[in-house]
Design a protein around this motif. Structure first.
Motif, PDB file in Angstrom:
ATOM      1  N   UNK A  60      94.016   0.373  34.393  1.00  0.00           N
ATOM      2  CA  UNK A  60      92.892  -0.583  34.416  1.00  0.00           C
ATOM      3  C   UNK A  60      92.910  -1.383  35.717  1.00  0.00           C
ATOM      4  N   UNK A  61      94.099  -1.854  36.066  1.00  0.00           N
ATOM      5  CA  UNK A  61      94.256  -2.672  37.278  1.00  0.00           C
ATOM      6  C   UNK A  61      93.780  -1.891  38.509  1.00  0.00           C
ATOM      7  N   UNK A  64      89.945  -0.999  38.539  1.00  0.00           N
ATOM      8  CA  UNK A  64      89.108  -2.146  38.881  1.00  0.00           C
ATOM      9  C   UNK A  64      89.292  -2.575  40.331  1.00  0.00           C
ATOM     10  N   UNK A  65      90.502  -2.402  40.881  1.00  0.00           N
ATOM     11  CA  UNK A  65      90.685  -2.632  42.321  1.00  0.00           C
ATOM     12  C   UNK A  65      89.799  -1.688  43.118  1.00  0.00           C
ATOM     13  N   UNK A  68      85.828  -2.626  42.088  1.00  0.00           N
ATOM     14  CA  UNK A  68      85.310  -3.982  42.356  1.00  0.00           C
ATOM     15  C   UNK A  68      86.087  -4.736  43.430  1.00  0.00           C
ATOM     16  N   UNK A  72      87.217  -0.958  47.036  1.00  0.00           N
ATOM     17  CA  UNK A  72      85.793  -0.953  47.391  1.00  0.00           C
ATOM     18  C   UNK A  72      85.599  -1.354  48.848  1.00  0.00           C
ATOM     19  N   UNK A 218      85.330  -8.452  43.992  1.00  0.00           N
ATOM     20  CA  UNK A 218      85.569  -9.457  42.966  1.00  0.00           C
ATOM     21  C   UNK A 218      87.006  -9.368  42.450  1.00  0.00           C
ATOM     22  N   UNK A 219      87.893  -8.763  43.220  1.00  0.00           N
ATOM     23  CA  UNK A 219      89.284  -8.603  42.771  1.00  0.00           C
ATOM     24  C   UNK A 219      90.096  -9.872  42.952  1.00  0.00           C
TER      25      UNK A 219
ATOM     26  N   UNK B 196      83.039 -12.860  47.995  1.00  0.00           N
ATOM     27  CA  UNK B 196      83.028 -12.503  46.585  1.00  0.00           C
ATOM     28  C   UNK B 196      81.731 -11.734  46.381  1.00  0.00           C
ATOM     29  N   UNK B 197      81.842 -10.515  45.885  1.00  0.00           N
ATOM     30  CA  UNK B 197      80.637  -9.699  45.729  1.00  0.00           C
ATOM     31  C   UNK B 197      80.699  -8.907  44.433  1.00  0.00           C
ATOM     32  N   UNK B 210      92.132  -7.554  36.826  1.00  0.00           N
ATOM     33  CA  UNK B 210      92.349  -7.544  38.278  1.00  0.00           C
ATOM     34  C   UNK B 210      91.297  -8.380  39.000  1.00  0.00           C
ATOM     35  N   UNK B 211      90.233  -8.724  38.301  1.00  0.00           N
ATOM     36  CA  UNK B 211      89.124  -9.437  38.949  1.00  0.00           C
ATOM     37  C   UNK B 211      89.098 -10.889  38.465  1.00  0.00           C
TER      38      UNK B 211
END
Lengths: 239, 296
Positions: A60-61, A64-65, A68, A72, A218-219, B196-197, B210-211
């Motif tokens: 998951x970590x 999402x890195x 987001x 990215x 957004x990380x 931040x996006x 993570x966010x």
């Protein structure tokens, strides 16, 4: 001739010949001397603090890195550096953004030390005019995704397979860090890499359609973990 | 994928103020403020304002510096609105600028709400850009860019403070745009950038461990000055204990200190405000106090 097909998010499909595959696999293998194994990208803190304690949390970590967060960002920088590899002035602006865009001191070290090491190893073993011209136009810190993209473009390696290979290396390196830190067995590590294949594909596809003005992520908790790693008592990793 | 589609599928109850704001046409507000030092005293040299932005010059507290508060008279920001703010601190001046109240960003039917902030500090200037909450409603599309230009010897303490959803109603953001970008230049040269996006689906990154991990607020600050990196350890000493449900940390990178505060909105406000007050005292010998309006 055998080709590896890589599907992107657009209708475009790029092919990679044997020589191209050979080069990407070399540059982005854990054996390429950039010291990737010494960076955890804040994961060491996330494990210590209890956010990432098993294979499922690691997946998951990292997913999402990629989608987001910093994956990215790396993908977007890679895209523009590859596209602008033959235009040194515009490329220098992307390089400046890559060097400036950094969440913490150790993240900055992670991208610029690997960028510098990649550049030296590549100039030595795989020289190309694009990389040399880039270094004449830009003498600041070298963000890792930017120099890999320039080398790939300079060797005529397509954007999509190159970006895919870069994100695979990003993922593989952090899974390896997770395997050592959590710790996990090697089988669980490989299962995580397999599970992250769609996140890598989505991130690569997203980067191809994202304007440079939308660079960002957004990380924030991953960034905070990287910041807190600086004052973590016991550390094995440089980030 | 469009915001309009998702809104028509799941209409939200609108508050009275929101209904009024959504009915009006988009506006383009401007505020420009310039000060300079005159024999060591900071004086106003430029004041320009265009609705719905307006500036006030409150009396500073005892021993404190020239200050200005920024007001948005439209009751909130809607899609298509554009607000431009330019703050210039001339050589040797000392200035603190802050919003009079929290800002609401209403849901958009498609267009972005654009806020552009320019902060410029000349040699020897001290410039504070102290935020209050920017509250994002579900479906809001905020695109804010803060550009800082720093001369040699200038010092800037600046931040932003975002709240994800209306706290009182327990609203969670599902869709929209959050783009909060920063660029810091020295002598025109880019030295630090951040953004931040998140665009489209906001529920996933807001929930991700993570966010944003389900927090309701994020505040950031930077301290940019020639002594910034040397102040990191001293500034870390000023961080309050992390309250339940909130975290924060500082780092020094590219010659500036960056701070991030995440957590429940009230906890973030307390830690952030306490740190800010202590930091200005430590860095500039100013009263360890926030403006009276910050506490209202």
């Amino acid at each position: 001739m055998t080709t590896v097909m890589v599907m992107g998010g657009t209708a475009m499909t790029e092919t990679l010949d044997h020589a191209g595959l050979y080069r990407l696999m070399t540059w982005l293998s854990p054996g390429y001397p950039v010291g990737a194994f010494s960076y955890s990208h804040g994961l060491e803190y996330a494990v210590e603090e209890g956010t990432v304690t098993d294979a499922a949390a690691l997946e998951i970590w990292l997913a999402d890195l990629l989608r987001y967060g910093s994956g990215r960002n790396d993908a977007i920088l890679f895209h523009y550096a590859h596209r602008l590899a033959e235009r040194p002035a515009a490329l220098a602006e992307v390089a400046a953004l890559g060097a400036a865009f950094t969440a913490s001191a150790e993240r900055h070290l992670e991208t610029t030390a690997q960028g510098r090491a990649f550049t030296e190893a590549t100039l030595d073993a795989w020289p190309c005019a694009a990389l040399e011209r880039f270094l004449e136009a830009w003498d600041g810190p070298l963000a890792y995704p930017v120099v890999v993209a320039v080398a790939a473009a300079g060797h005529g390696l397509g954007l999509e397979p190159s970006l895919h290979a870069y994100l695979h290396a990003f993922t593989g390196n952090l899974v390896s860090a997770g395997v050592r830190l959590i710790p996990l067995g090697q089988r669980a590590g490989q299962q995580a890499i397999a599970a992250l294949e769609p996140a890598v594909a989505e991130t690569a596809a997203m980067a191809l359609t994202t304007p440079l003005a939308d660079l960002g992520g957004a990380g924030l908790l991953a960034d905070l973990a990287a910041m807190k790693h600086e004052t973590q008592y016991t550390r094995l990793f440089r980030s | 994928m469009s915001v309009a589609t998702s809104l028509s599928e799941a209409p939200l109850p609108a508050s009275g103020a929101e209904v009024i704001a959504l009915r009006r046409t988009a506006v383009a507000g401007e505020a420009a403020l310039g000060v300079r030092a005159d024999n060591g005293i900071t004086r106003l040299v430029e004041l320009h304002q265009r609705d719905p932005l307006s500036l006030r010059l409150p009396q500073p507290g005892r021993g404190d510096i020239f200050e200005a508060s920024l007001i948005t008279t439209s009751g909130g920001v809607v899609g298509g609105d554009s607000l431009r703010i330019e703050i210039t601190a001339g050589a040797g001046s000392a200035l603190r600028v802050y919003p009079q109240a929290a800002e609401k960003i209403y849901r958009s039917l498609g267009a972005d709400s654009r806020i552009t902030v320019g902060l410029s500090a000349s040699a020897g200037a001290w410039l504070e850009w102290l935020p209050q909450e920017t509250i994002l409603f579900d479906g809001a599309r905020l695109r804010r860019d803060t550009n800082i230009e720093l001369a040699p010897g200038a010092r800037v303490l600046a931040g932003e403070f975002l709240v994800f959803g209306r706290r009182a109603s327990g609203e969670r953001l599902s869709r929209g745009l959050i783009h909060d970008g920063w660029r810091l230049r020295r002598g025109g040269k880019l030295v630090w950038a951040d953004a931040l996006h998140a665009d489209g689906d906001l529920a996933a990154p807001l929930a991700s461990p993570a966010c944003l991990g389900g927090v309701t607020a994020f505040a950031s600050l930077i301290y940019a000055a020639e002594d910034a990196a040397a102040q990191l350890e001293a500034l870390r000493e000023l961080l309050p204990e992390e309250p339940a449900g909130a975290q924060h940390a500082l780092t020094a990178v590219n010659g500036l200190v960056v701070g991030r505060f995440l957590g429940e909105a009230l906890a973030v406000r307390r830690s952030y405000g306490a740190f800010w007050a202590a930091a200005r005292a430590r860095l500039a010998g100013l009263p360890a106090a926030l403006p009276r309006l910050w506490h209202v």
